[in-house]
Design an enzyme around this catalytic site. Structure first.
Site, mmCIF file in Angstrom:
data_model
loop_
_atom_site.group_PDB
_atom_site.id
_atom_site.type_symbol
_atom_site.label_atom_id
_atom_site.label_comp_id
_atom_site.label_asym_id
_atom_site.label_seq_id
_atom_site.Cartn_x
_atom_site.Cartn_y
_atom_site.Cartn_z
ATOM 1 C CB CYS A 179 9.990 2.994 1.090
ATOM 2 S SG CYS A 179 8.474 3.036 0.159
ATOM 3 C CG ASN B 216 2.457 -1.604 0.117
ATOM 4 O OD1 ASN B 216 1.615 -1.353 0.997
ATOM 5 N ND2 ASN B 216 3.749 -1.425 0.317
ATOM 6 C CD GLN C 170 0.126 -1.946 -4.692
ATOM 7 O OE1 GLN C 170 -0.176 -2.714 -5.608
ATOM 8 N NE2 GLN C 170 1.264 -1.276 -4.677
ATOM 9 C CG HIS D 146 3.379 5.144 -9.930
ATOM 10 N ND1 HIS D 146 4.314 4.245 -9.483
ATOM 11 C CD2 HIS D 146 3.006 5.873 -8.856
ATOM 12 C CE1 HIS D 146 4.500 4.438 -8.183
ATOM 13 N NE2 HIS D 146 3.720 5.410 -7.782
ATOM 14 N N GLY E 278 -0.749 8.846 -4.869
ATOM 15 C CA GLY E 278 -1.404 8.192 -3.745
ATOM 16 C C GLY E 278 -1.013 8.820 -2.414
ATOM 17 C CB THR E 279 2.206 10.121 -1.109
ATOM 18 O OG1 THR E 279 2.891 8.902 -1.406
ATOM 19 C CG2 THR E 279 2.729 10.696 0.195
ATOM 20 C CB THR F 146 -1.755 24.839 -13.303
ATOM 21 O OG1 THR F 146 -1.925 26.224 -13.014
ATOM 22 C CG2 THR F 146 -2.067 24.566 -14.761
ATOM 23 C CB SER G 207 -1.111 5.776 -7.075
ATOM 24 O OG SER G 207 0.074 6.149 -7.732
#
Ligand code: PLP
Length: 390
Positions: free
Chosen positions: A322, A148, A176, A198, A69-70, A234, A196
């Site tokens: 974070c 989030n 989210q 995960h 996502g970042t 790749t 994202s």
């Protein structure tokens, strides 16, 4: 262990791992190679692209796989600034994830200007302020779909209409929101969107940037021309395959998310509001994703609560992950003008379809006792929850 931190990351679904394994073992071909052996990797990426597109309601060709996502959010803003050198202004919000917020802060230190639009006490965006913030030199509007920390949903269609009315690009960080609310990007006037894997039971280190086929894009990574020249390097085949499977499962369990997971979250909140005096829900309780509960406990230090709950096997978080190491008060809750005590007493519990009722029952026994203990230690003022209900 009771894992209630699914907005930080999620457990890999076993079915996802199973689909990934061949691409970490036998099917190791480079998808760009021409021989038959590499076709398995190429075909698997093709299928993953279809599955992610189906989850978010767009065409497969509009999905570009990224490292997460970042990267997707950075790439969207970067592209907008590359497209027109005269446009050096960004409109975003005060409650964005660091992937957007800190990149904007970085840009502001390097000759660009950024307007961070405020939210109200419930975390709702001030749409009129957003519209007023757009200038002739605005390159892009970037606003998250779901927050989030609080789970609060922004009115993405309305923001998109405002941006379109002012002829400005619109990016949404939809990390989210995917798999939690229905999403049909083809019906929204959005040019870029970030995802994202995960956060929806896929692997870490893979995500996607949605690029509307009507939008122009300037890539950030330039090299071998993979992803139609939009993101060189790749492909992380196994991770992309895992993202695809996770997206398929998320699409199939959207109903479960909106019914069972929501009922679990609501029951969890209701019990804690009833059993722990002076507890408050942070954020708009209506316009919210179904899995997130941001709660403030009067007189509690979130850091102490995290440690105590950790000892009892409960994983949750204070503000965003974070920030837990740095002991900074949550920037998001501060933007909602909650007072310091209310911010310091905030814990985020985030659920997933892999949480069981039995786990939640146990958490509901542990948490009220833990809060009582912490308040007793903090003294009489804390147990009365003074100054919190402001
Ligand atoms: C987790 C998250 C991100 C970052 O995604 P990564 O794949 O971890 O880089 C961005 N935005 C929001 C809202 C998130 O929750």
């Amino acid at each position: 262990m009771i894992y209630l931190d699914n907005n930080a990351t999620t457990q890999l679904d076993p079915a996802v791992l199973e689909e990934m394994l061949p691409f970490l073992t036998t099917a190791y071909g480079n998808p760009s190679s021409g021989y038959g052996f590499a076709a398995a990797a190429r075909d698997a990426i093709h299928l993953a692209r279809e599955r992610v597109a189906a989850l978010v309601g767009c065409e497969p060709g509009e999905i570009v796989f990224t490292s997460g996502g970042t990267e997707a959010s950075n790439a969207a803003l970067h592209s907008a600034l590359q497209l027109d050198a005269q446009r050096r202004h960004i409109v975003t919000t005060a409650v964005e994830h660091s992937a957007t917020y800190r990149y904007c802060e970085h840009l502001a230190k390097h000759g660009y200007s950024v307007t961070f639009v405020a939210v109200d006490r419930d975390g709702n965006l001030d749409l009129a302020a957003l519209e007023k913030a757009i200038r002739p030199d605005t390159a892009i509007v970037s606003a998250m779909w779901a927050n989030n920390e609080t789970g609060v949903l922004f009115p993405i269609e309305q923001i998109a209409d405002v941006a379109r009315g002012q002829r400005v690009l619109f990016h949404t960080d939809a990390v989210q929101a995917a798999g939690k609310v229905p999403m049909r990007l083809r019906d929204v006037s959005v040019q870029y969107a970030s995802f994202s894997a995960h956060k929806l039971h896929g692997p870490k280190g893979v995500g996607a940037l949605y690029l509307s086929r009507r939008a122009v894009f300037r890539p950030m990574l330039i090299g071998g021309g993979q992803e139609d020249g939009r993101r060189s390097g790749t492909e992380n085949v196994a991770a992309i395959v895992g993202f695809g499977k996770a997206a398929e499962l998320a699409a199939n369990s959207l109903g479960e998310m909106q019914a069972r997971v929501r009922a679990t979250r609501d029951r969890f909140e209701d019990v804690l509001l009833r059993e722990v005096p002076d507890t408050f829900v942070n954020g708009n309780r209506e316009a919210r994703v179904p899995n997130t509960a941001s709660l403030s406990f009067a007189g509690i230090e979130a850091q102490a609560a995290l440690m105590l709950l950790d000892q009892q096997g409960i994983c949750c978080s204070a503000g965003s992950a974070c920030h837990t190491a740095s002991l900074q008060p949550s920037r998001v809750l501060a933007a909602m003008q909650l007072n310091e005590e209310r911010i310091n007493g905030s814990l985020r519990f985030s659920f997933s379809r892999l949480n069981t009722d039995a786990e939640v029952d146990r958490a509901l026994q542990i948490i009220p006792r833990a809060m009582g203990k912490l308040r007793a230690l903090a003294g009489p003022r804390a147990s009365r929850g003074e100054s919190l209900a402001v």
